[in-house]
Design a protein around this motif. Structure first.
Motif, short mmCIF file in Angstrom:
data_model
loop_
_atom_site.label_atom_id
_atom_site.label_comp_id
_atom_site.label_asym_id
_atom_site.label_seq_id
_atom_site.Cartn_x
_atom_site.Cartn_y
_atom_site.Cartn_z
N PRO A 149 0.82 -1.21 0.00
CA PRO A 149 0.00 0.00 0.00
C PRO A 149 0.86 1.26 0.00
O PRO A 149 1.83 1.37 0.75
CB PRO A 149 -0.81 -0.12 1.30
N VAL A 150 0.49 2.22 -0.86
CA VAL A 150 1.22 3.49 -0.97
C VAL A 150 0.22 4.63 -1.11
O VAL A 150 -0.91 4.42 -1.55
CB VAL A 150 2.19 3.50 -2.18
N PRO A 151 0.62 5.85 -0.77
CA PRO A 151 -0.25 7.01 -1.03
C PRO A 151 -0.46 7.17 -2.54
O PRO A 151 0.41 6.78 -3.33
CB PRO A 151 0.54 8.18 -0.44
N PRO A 152 -1.58 7.74 -2.96
CA PRO A 152 -1.87 7.87 -4.39
C PRO A 152 -0.97 8.88 -5.08
O PRO A 152 -0.24 9.64 -4.44
CB PRO A 152 -3.33 8.33 -4.41
N GLU A 153 -1.03 8.90 -6.42
CA GLU A 153 -0.17 9.77 -7.21
C GLU A 153 -0.37 11.24 -6.91
O GLU A 153 0.57 12.04 -7.07
CB GLU A 153 -0.40 9.51 -8.71
N ASP A 154 -1.58 11.62 -6.49
CA ASP A 154 -1.82 13.04 -6.23
C ASP A 154 -1.37 13.48 -4.84
O ASP A 154 -1.48 14.66 -4.49
CB ASP A 154 -3.29 13.40 -6.44
N ALA A 155 -0.81 12.55 -4.03
CA ALA A 155 -0.26 12.94 -2.73
C ALA A 155 1.06 13.69 -2.97
O ALA A 155 1.85 13.29 -3.82
CB ALA A 155 -0.01 11.71 -1.87
N PRO A 156 1.31 14.77 -2.23
CA PRO A 156 2.54 15.55 -2.45
C PRO A 156 3.81 14.71 -2.22
O PRO A 156 3.88 13.92 -1.28
CB PRO A 156 2.43 16.67 -1.41
N ALA A 157 4.80 14.91 -3.08
CA ALA A 157 6.11 14.29 -2.90
C ALA A 157 6.98 15.21 -2.06
O ALA A 157 6.94 16.44 -2.23
CB ALA A 157 6.77 14.03 -4.25
N VAL A 158 7.75 14.65 -1.14
CA VAL A 158 8.55 15.45 -0.21
C VAL A 158 9.95 14.87 -0.08
O VAL A 158 10.20 13.72 -0.42
CB VAL A 158 7.89 15.52 1.19
N HIS A 159 10.86 15.71 0.41
CA HIS A 159 12.23 15.28 0.72
C HIS A 159 12.30 15.09 2.24
O HIS A 159 12.26 16.06 2.99
CB HIS A 159 13.23 16.35 0.29
N PRO A 160 12.38 13.84 2.72
CA PRO A 160 12.35 13.61 4.17
C PRO A 160 13.62 14.07 4.88
O PRO A 160 14.71 14.03 4.31
CB PRO A 160 12.17 12.09 4.28
N ASP A 161 13.45 14.49 6.11
CA ASP A 161 14.59 14.82 6.97
C ASP A 161 15.13 13.56 7.63
O ASP A 161 16.33 13.45 7.90
CB ASP A 161 14.16 15.82 8.05
N ILE A 162 14.23 12.61 7.89
CA ILE A 162 14.58 11.36 8.55
C ILE A 162 13.90 10.22 7.79
O ILE A 162 12.72 10.32 7.44
CB ILE A 162 14.12 11.35 10.03
#
Length: 234
Positions: A149-162
């Motif tokens: 299971p993953v968030p859908p394509e319209d979920a924002p992409a982010v650069h994680p800190d951790i």
């Protein structure tokens, strides 16, 4: 893997992925390794150890799994509290639990309630770095590669800190044995600035070494139900 190989091998480099790539390609090995034959030996050894460790993990009872998860969430909360953070919103990339992995989802919701942004890894392109999409308890999940299971394509992409990386095995130098696809290694090598990485797994899954290869990247912290069993000095 022969005893001669184990005796001659010298550790030096981390491992793997959130996916089931070892089942898709059991002969996976990294062509960037110094010696292709040695890389194949390591890949076969890792495959054997991976199966043994996963079989052992399957024997845990529901009560034992819950006890481990509760201890891990408490330990992880302590590690996250100690991490200095500069910015408006801290982003922590978790993983969706599969294959008897410790379930940290309650902590995901708690962190969001406290103002942390939570993300999950997504395989958008095979054999490429992971992408991280924002997750909330209201996110409508869809099936990604290997039916994770993953968030859908319209979920924002982010650069994680951790970044939290599930592990099947680990060693005292901070290297993790994952599922064999190399996704976390590719991702950590690609992201700039590199996120703080935390390997999550069982204390009983410790190995004397994973026989690190050039592509392997050690974790900053290895965390088990016993707490932080490895912390890099940096």
């Amino acid at each position: 893997m022969t005893s001669d190989f184990e005796a001659s091998r010298r550790p030096g480099g981390g491992s793997s992925s959130p996916c089931m790539a070892d089942e898709v390609d059991p002969q996976y090995f990294d062509p960037m390794a110094v010696d292709p034959e040695q890389a194949r030996d390591v890949a076969r050894w890792r495959q054997s150890e991976r199966k043994a460790l996963r079989d052992a993990r399957k024997t845990l009872t529901s009560h034992q799994r819950q006890t481990v998860a509760t201890a891990l969430m408490a330990a992880l909360g302590n590690v996250l509290d100690r991490r200095a953070f500069e910015g408006s919103v801290r982003t922590v990339a978790f993983y969706w639990p599969i294959k008897d992995e410790p379930d940290l989802r309650p902590l995901m919701s708690d962190l969001i309630a406290d103002g942390t942004r939570v993300a999950l890894p997504v395989v958008e392109t095979r054999a490429a770095p992971l992408v991280f999409r924002v997750w909330t308890p209201e996110t409508r999940m869809e099936r990604g590669h290997w039916n994770i299971p993953v968030p859908p394509e319209d979920a924002p992409a982010v650069h994680p800190d951790i970044v939290l990386a599930p592990l099947v095995g680990w060693d005292g130098e901070g290297f993790r044995l994952g599922y064999g696809g190399g996704y976390f290694d590719r991702t950590l090598a690609d992201l700039s600035p590199r996120p703080f990485s935390i390997g999550i797994g069982l204390a009983s899954a410790r190995l004397s070494t994973i026989f690190p290869q050039p592509h392997d990247i050690p974790m900053d912290v290895i965390l088990t139900e016993q707490g932080a069993v490895f912390e890099a000095k940096r």
